[in-house]
Write a protein that holds these residues in place. Structure first.
Motif, PDB file in Angstrom:
ATOM      1  N   ARG A 135     -64.774  16.868  55.661  1.00  0.00           N
ATOM      2  CA  ARG A 135     -63.972  16.160  56.660  1.00  0.00           C
ATOM      3  C   ARG A 135     -62.497  16.146  56.266  1.00  0.00           C
ATOM      4  O   ARG A 135     -62.155  15.932  55.110  1.00  0.00           O
ATOM      5  CB  ARG A 135     -64.453  14.710  56.819  1.00  0.00           C
ATOM      6  N   PHE A 136     -61.632  16.379  57.259  1.00  0.00           N
ATOM      7  CA  PHE A 136     -60.201  16.156  57.061  1.00  0.00           C
ATOM      8  C   PHE A 136     -59.617  15.632  58.368  1.00  0.00           C
ATOM      9  O   PHE A 136     -60.200  15.786  59.442  1.00  0.00           O
ATOM     10  CB  PHE A 136     -59.481  17.436  56.612  1.00  0.00           C
ATOM     11  N   SER A 137     -58.480  14.970  58.252  1.00  0.00           N
ATOM     12  CA  SER A 137     -57.829  14.431  59.439  1.00  0.00           C
ATOM     13  C   SER A 137     -56.320  14.505  59.282  1.00  0.00           C
ATOM     14  O   SER A 137     -55.794  14.615  58.161  1.00  0.00           O
ATOM     15  CB  SER A 137     -58.242  12.976  59.691  1.00  0.00           C
ATOM     16  N   TYR A 138     -55.636  14.455  60.422  1.00  0.00           N
ATOM     17  CA  TYR A 138     -54.180  14.326  60.409  1.00  0.00           C
ATOM     18  C   TYR A 138     -53.760  13.524  61.629  1.00  0.00           C
ATOM     19  O   TYR A 138     -54.508  13.373  62.605  1.00  0.00           O
ATOM     20  CB  TYR A 138     -53.482  15.691  60.379  1.00  0.00           C
ATOM     21  N   CYS A 139     -52.546  12.983  61.546  1.00  0.00           N
ATOM     22  CA  CYS A 139     -51.947  12.239  62.642  1.00  0.00           C
ATOM     23  C   CYS A 139     -50.482  12.658  62.672  1.00  0.00           C
ATOM     24  O   CYS A 139     -49.713  12.301  61.763  1.00  0.00           O
ATOM     25  CB  CYS A 139     -52.097  10.731  62.408  1.00  0.00           C
ATOM     26  N   LEU A 140     -50.085  13.443  63.666  1.00  0.00           N
ATOM     27  CA  LEU A 140     -48.763  14.074  63.689  1.00  0.00           C
ATOM     28  C   LEU A 140     -47.737  13.170  64.363  1.00  0.00           C
ATOM     29  O   LEU A 140     -47.900  12.794  65.528  1.00  0.00           O
ATOM     30  CB  LEU A 140     -48.835  15.419  64.422  1.00  0.00           C
ATOM     31  N   VAL A 141     -46.683  12.830  63.619  1.00  0.00           N
ATOM     32  CA  VAL A 141     -45.612  12.032  64.216  1.00  0.00           C
ATOM     33  C   VAL A 141     -44.780  12.928  65.129  1.00  0.00           C
ATOM     34  O   VAL A 141     -44.699  14.143  64.919  1.00  0.00           O
ATOM     35  CB  VAL A 141     -44.716  11.391  63.130  1.00  0.00           C
ATOM     36  N   PRO A 142     -44.150  12.363  66.155  1.00  0.00           N
ATOM     37  CA  PRO A 142     -43.271  13.157  67.022  1.00  0.00           C
ATOM     38  C   PRO A 142     -42.147  13.817  66.230  1.00  0.00           C
ATOM     39  O   PRO A 142     -41.708  13.315  65.192  1.00  0.00           O
ATOM     40  CB  PRO A 142     -42.729  12.127  68.015  1.00  0.00           C
ATOM     41  N   LEU A 143     -41.688  14.937  66.733  1.00  0.00           N
ATOM     42  CA  LEU A 143     -40.697  15.745  66.039  1.00  0.00           C
ATOM     43  C   LEU A 143     -39.429  14.957  65.717  1.00  0.00           C
ATOM     44  O   LEU A 143     -38.831  15.110  64.651  1.00  0.00           O
ATOM     45  CB  LEU A 143     -40.345  16.968  66.895  1.00  0.00           C
ATOM     46  N   GLU A 144     -39.033  14.080  66.643  1.00  0.00           N
ATOM     47  CA  GLU A 144     -37.775  13.356  66.460  1.00  0.00           C
ATOM     48  C   GLU A 144     -37.906  12.167  65.511  1.00  0.00           C
ATOM     49  O   GLU A 144     -36.916  11.528  65.151  1.00  0.00           O
ATOM     50  CB  GLU A 144     -37.246  12.863  67.810  1.00  0.00           C
ATOM     51  N   HIS A 145     -39.124  11.856  65.078  1.00  0.00           N
ATOM     52  CA  HIS A 145     -39.352  10.683  64.228  1.00  0.00           C
ATOM     53  C   HIS A 145     -39.140  11.034  62.765  1.00  0.00           C
ATOM     54  O   HIS A 145     -39.476  12.127  62.315  1.00  0.00           O
ATOM     55  CB  HIS A 145     -40.771  10.156  64.447  1.00  0.00           C
ATOM     56  N   ILE A 146     -38.581  10.101  61.999  1.00  0.00           N
ATOM     57  CA  ILE A 146     -38.302  10.377  60.589  1.00  0.00           C
ATOM     58  C   ILE A 146     -39.494  10.041  59.686  1.00  0.00           C
ATOM     59  O   ILE A 146     -39.434  10.236  58.480  1.00  0.00           O
ATOM     60  CB  ILE A 146     -37.064   9.594  60.105  1.00  0.00           C
ATOM     61  N   GLY A 147     -40.576   9.529  60.267  1.00  0.00           N
ATOM     62  CA  GLY A 147     -41.743   9.157  59.477  1.00  0.00           C
ATOM     63  C   GLY A 147     -42.519  10.356  58.976  1.00  0.00           C
ATOM     64  O   GLY A 147     -42.192  11.511  59.258  1.00  0.00           O
ATOM     65  N   HIS A 148     -43.574  10.082  58.209  1.00  0.00           N
ATOM     66  CA  HIS A 148     -44.387  11.123  57.594  1.00  0.00           C
ATOM     67  C   HIS A 148     -45.672  11.355  58.388  1.00  0.00           C
ATOM     68  O   HIS A 148     -46.235  10.430  58.972  1.00  0.00           O
ATOM     69  CB  HIS A 148     -44.774  10.726  56.166  1.00  0.00           C
ATOM     70  N   SER A 149     -46.143  12.592  58.365  1.00  0.00           N
ATOM     71  CA  SER A 149     -47.485  12.921  58.839  1.00  0.00           C
ATOM     72  C   SER A 149     -48.345  13.143  57.598  1.00  0.00           C
ATOM     73  O   SER A 149     -47.870  13.683  56.587  1.00  0.00           O
ATOM     74  CB  SER A 149     -47.480  14.185  59.691  1.00  0.00           C
ATOM     75  N   TYR A 150     -49.623  12.733  57.680  1.00  0.00           N
ATOM     76  CA  TYR A 150     -50.491  12.831  56.505  1.00  0.00           C
ATOM     77  C   TYR A 150     -51.763  13.616  56.811  1.00  0.00           C
ATOM     78  O   TYR A 150     -52.313  13.543  57.912  1.00  0.00           O
ATOM     79  CB  TYR A 150     -50.865  11.442  56.000  1.00  0.00           C
ATOM     80  N   LEU A 151     -52.205  14.355  55.810  1.00  0.00           N
ATOM     81  CA  LEU A 151     -53.453  15.097  55.836  1.00  0.00           C
ATOM     82  C   LEU A 151     -54.410  14.366  54.903  1.00  0.00           C
ATOM     83  O   LEU A 151     -54.126  14.213  53.713  1.00  0.00           O
ATOM     84  CB  LEU A 151     -53.218  16.532  55.349  1.00  0.00           C
ATOM     85  N   ARG A 152     -55.531  13.886  55.430  1.00  0.00           N
ATOM     86  CA  ARG A 152     -56.470  13.067  54.656  1.00  0.00           C
ATOM     87  C   ARG A 152     -57.831  13.761  54.564  1.00  0.00           C
ATOM     88  O   ARG A 152     -58.257  14.436  55.510  1.00  0.00           O
ATOM     89  CB  ARG A 152     -56.630  11.693  55.295  1.00  0.00           C
ATOM     90  N   PHE A 153     -58.511  13.521  53.435  1.00  0.00           N
ATOM     91  CA  PHE A 153     -59.826  14.100  53.200  1.00  0.00           C
ATOM     92  C   PHE A 153     -60.821  13.002  52.815  1.00  0.00           C
ATOM     93  O   PHE A 153     -60.471  12.030  52.140  1.00  0.00           O
ATOM     94  CB  PHE A 153     -59.768  15.124  52.068  1.00  0.00           C
ATOM     95  N   GLY A 154     -62.089  13.204  53.214  1.00  0.00           N
ATOM     96  CA  GLY A 154     -63.169  12.336  52.754  1.00  0.00           C
ATOM     97  C   GLY A 154     -62.962  10.877  53.076  1.00  0.00           C
ATOM     98  O   GLY A 154     -62.608  10.506  54.197  1.00  0.00           O
ATOM     99  N   ILE A 155     -63.189  10.005  52.082  1.00  0.00           N
ATOM    100  CA  ILE A 155     -63.143   8.567  52.335  1.00  0.00           C
ATOM    101  C   ILE A 155     -61.724   8.057  52.561  1.00  0.00           C
ATOM    102  O   ILE A 155     -61.548   6.892  52.933  1.00  0.00           O
ATOM    103  CB  ILE A 155     -63.792   7.773  51.182  1.00  0.00           C
ATOM    104  N   ASP A 156     -60.706   8.897  52.364  1.00  0.00           N
ATOM    105  CA  ASP A 156     -59.346   8.483  52.695  1.00  0.00           C
ATOM    106  C   ASP A 156     -59.109   8.463  54.203  1.00  0.00           C
ATOM    107  O   ASP A 156     -58.076   7.983  54.668  1.00  0.00           O
ATOM    108  CB  ASP A 156     -58.321   9.401  52.027  1.00  0.00           C
ATOM    109  N   ILE A 157     -60.045   9.006  54.954  1.00  0.00           N
ATOM    110  CA  ILE A 157     -59.935   8.977  56.420  1.00  0.00           C
ATOM    111  C   ILE A 157     -60.368   7.600  56.899  1.00  0.00           C
ATOM    112  O   ILE A 157     -61.537   7.229  56.769  1.00  0.00           O
ATOM    113  CB  ILE A 157     -60.802  10.068  57.068  1.00  0.00           C
TER     114      ILE A 157
END
Length: 453
Positions: free
Chosen positions: A254-276
């Protein structure tokens, strides 16, 4: 729970390659590695134009970014089409990215002590590789070259290793050659070494041992003709060689991501396993497999606009025997693509919507060649609600995410282009938690404010 990790990665547009390999079965997981650890893992995904990217330029306008992203998407779509059409089992490794065509990347250290580099994040391939020193001809990269023999945790992959199956063996070393659509090549041998990811908790780091990847000893200089911020690719596909499957019990497929909009200064993260993390109001739809491909394919039943189904023929989004058709979710393409009859029907419905708002059609003045554009008044917000009706679920992207909006010129253009297949690109996936489970063959998703991830 694993510590939060900062890093880079991108996908986004590899050319299909012609390699004499026998692919491992789809959804095949490498047994044993990390099995039972259950620690999870979290990495940072960096968009090429994010303020956190080495390519960041404050002088680059939104219009200039979109032009480049559309160009990258066009290349990605074309190469995915070729990849799906050529389904021979001897075409084992199929990266779909070349020539500085990445969208997201990941930063990591390879070896002990670690050599820090950036790799393309690609969900369309299961093969990871990086340029290694010493090497013959190669493309210029800004990160330092990885010296395998200077790492105390490195070892070459013997020919009897399961991940060497089907590859040529020379002097008991597992070799590979990747040939891209544009005739660019990279070749070398498979090795195993430690991957290290920096943590945001003080000076600590997190490591994954014995990751198998390609150590490229020769690459076409014109693969990245102007130099590049990446040294290779990290594959997140469904076969045993992918980084995902090598994590074993640590990821549990299992992996997941949540993509912030291009104009946002925040981070997008790629998570695996129980970190989801558990997501509320989630929907689930099956992931389909097609021959030996690593792409994540979905079953689309229909589209709707403002709650009205288009009633498309039932075979509109099915994969044809020649490899055309089908729908895949991909982060290597920024905009979206759609098969002709579905796009024609969608445009007719959108034309009716914008006529009711008395908007005047406009031409796309850019080389992006987007088909449907309108002049809009300042403050326009009446965007149509477009839905993908999947098997057992409905994907409801933000209406504005279907359009490239040029506020300065007062123009919007539908960010969907015609192709021989349908791609739900990164633009539509923004502010959605996407969870891929290759063990259960399913995609779970829900709308989310990704800046809070």
């Amino acid at each position: 729970m694993a510590q939060m990790i900062h890093g880079f990665i991108i996908l986004f547009a590899l050319s299909p390659l012609a390699i004499a390999l026998t692919m491992n079965p789809t959804f095949a997981e490498q047994p044993g590695k990390g099995e039972g650890e259950g620690e999870g893992l979290t990495l940072e995904l960096i968009h090429r134009y994010s303020v956190h990217s080495p390519l960041y330029s404050p002088n680059l306008t939104t219009a200039e970014k979109i032009k480049q992203l559309v160009k990258i998407s066009d290349r990605r779509s074309f190469e995915i089409g070729l990849s799906l059409a050529n389904r021979s089992r001897v075409m084992g490794v199929r990266p779909v990215v070349a020539s500085e065509k990445w969208v997201y990347m990941v930063k990591l250290g390879i070896g002990t002590p670690p050599t820090f580099t950036n790799l393309d994040f690609d969900t369309g391939t299961s093969f990871s590789w990086t340029q290694c020193a010493p090497c013959g001809q190669h493309f210029v990269q800004t990160p330092p070259l990885y010296w395998a023999t200077r790492s105390s945790t490195y070892h070459a992959l013997p020919c009897d290793h399961p991940l060497c199956a089907g590859l040529p063996c020379i002097r008991n070393q597992c070799r590979y050659v990747l040939t891209y659509m544009d005739a660019a090549k990279t070749k070398g041998y498979l090795v195993a070494d430690r991957f290290t990811f920096a943590s945001n908790l003080g000076n600590r780091s997190e490591a994954v041992d014995d990751v198998v990847f390609g150590c490229s000893k020769e690459s076409s200089p014109d693969m990245y003709p102007h130099g590049t911020a990446v040294s290779g690719i990290i594959g997140m596909g469904t076969h045993a060689r992918s980084f995902l499957m090598q994590l074993g019990g640590r990821a549990k497929g299992r992996f997941s991501y949540c993509l912030v909009p291009l104009e946002h200064i925040g981070h997008s993260y790629l998570r695996f396993g129980i970190d989801i993390e558990h997501i509320r109001h989630a929907q689930t739809t099956p992931l389909l497999s097609y021959h030996n491909h690593s792409h994540y394919l979905l079953e689309v039943k229909d589209l709707s606009v403002n709650g009205r189904l288009l009633h498309l023929p039932s075979d509109t989004f099915k994969i044809n025997p020649d490899g055309t058709g089908g729908c895949l979710v991909d982060t290597g393409s920024w905009i979206n693509f759609m098969v002709e009859n579905a796009l024609d029907a969608l445009i007719r419905s959108l034309e009716e919507h914008f006529q009711r708002h008395n908007l005047r059609k406009a031409e796309d003045p850019n080389p992006t060649k987007l088909r449907l554009c309108y002049k809009i008044p300042r403050g326009f917000s009446s965007y149509p609600a477009i839905r993908f009706h999947l098997r057992g679920a409905v994907l409801r992207p933000k209406p504005k995410n279907f359009f490239y909006v040029d506020e300065e010129e007062g123009r919007i253009c539908l960010a969907i282009k015609e192709a021989q297949h349908t791609i739900i690109g990164a633009f539509l996936q923004q502010n959605h938690r996407m969870v891929f489970d290759v063990r259960k063959h399913q995609l779970t998703f829900a709308e989310e404010n990704c800046a809070r991830d």
